[in-house]
Design an enzyme around this catalytic site. Structure first.
Site, PDB file in Angstrom:
ATOM      1  CB  CYS A 112       2.401  -4.137   1.862  1.00  0.00           C
ATOM      2  SG  CYS A 112       3.562  -2.808   1.556  1.00  0.00           S
ATOM      3  CG  HIS A 113       6.076  -2.994   5.157  1.00  0.00           C
ATOM      4  ND1 HIS A 113       5.794  -2.270   4.017  1.00  0.00           N
ATOM      5  CD2 HIS A 113       7.406  -2.876   5.344  1.00  0.00           C
ATOM      6  CE1 HIS A 113       6.902  -1.728   3.543  1.00  0.00           C
ATOM      7  NE2 HIS A 113       7.904  -2.085   4.333  1.00  0.00           N
TER       8      HIS A 113
END
Length: 191
Positions: A112-113
């Site tokens: 994800c991030h």
């Protein structure tokens, strides 16, 4: 239940605001395979996860980032979420800890991030990666070769996009930690 990861130790680098399922699901996968997982954080005591934009549960920190050493672990996981990677990417100790896994040729997993930490540590130049869509351009700008796939494996670096991809991501985490060191894993040179 397979114990093929027995004796393997996974460091999970996180602080407040990590996406909860992106920590708990890989942690469970490693533990179900016989390994151990430890939360490493710049915070002491407990950190709080998020369930998307809602506050999640509290988790005990196993090791302070100040006391953590990459040589004590077999691999590193950086969960995503909006806040944890953003805080970690400006923390020099977190960047140094992450870089040490590359220097020691150990597997690194980011979802994800989470790859934002890899960008700030100058570790993605020339590497094949993926992430959540909103981080993909940042990865490209840092010299990474980005593919919009559920999971991308590049010589010990394993990246993934989002919680929907966790099943495939977890399979690769267990596989890569069991394989051990990867000679192709290296610290990239900034462009």
């Amino acid at each position: 239940m397979s114990k093929r990861a027995e004796g393997k130790k996974l460091a999970i680098l996180a602080t407040n605001g990590f996406e909860q399922i992106e920590l708990t699901s890989p942690k469970d996968a490693i533990q179900n395979a016989g390994g151990q997982a430890f939360i490493v954080s710049p915070e002491n005591g407990r950190i709080q996860g998020n369930n998307h934009r809602d506050l999640g549960d509290y988790f005990d920190v196993d090791t302070s980032l100040d006391d953590a050493k990459a040589e004590d672990y077999d691999a590193l996981l950086i969960p995503g979420g909006l806040f944890s990677p953003d805080a970690l990417r400006t923390n020099q100790a977190a960047l140094d800890f992450t870089s040490a896994f590359f220097e020691q040729k150990k597997p690194v997993f980011a979802i994800c991030h989470g790859p934002q930490v890899l960008i700030s540590a100058n570790l993605v130049n020339g590497r094949h990666v993926t992430s959540i869509e909103s981080v993909q351009q940042d990865l490209k700008n840092a010299g990474a070769k980005v593919t919009d796939s559920p999971v991308v494996v590049d010589k010990g670096l394993v990246t993934s996009r989002k919680p929907d991809d966790l099943s495939q991501f977890n399979d690769k985490i267990v596989e890569e930690i069991c394989e051990g060191k990867h000679d192709g894993q290296r610290q990239s040179v900034a462009a």
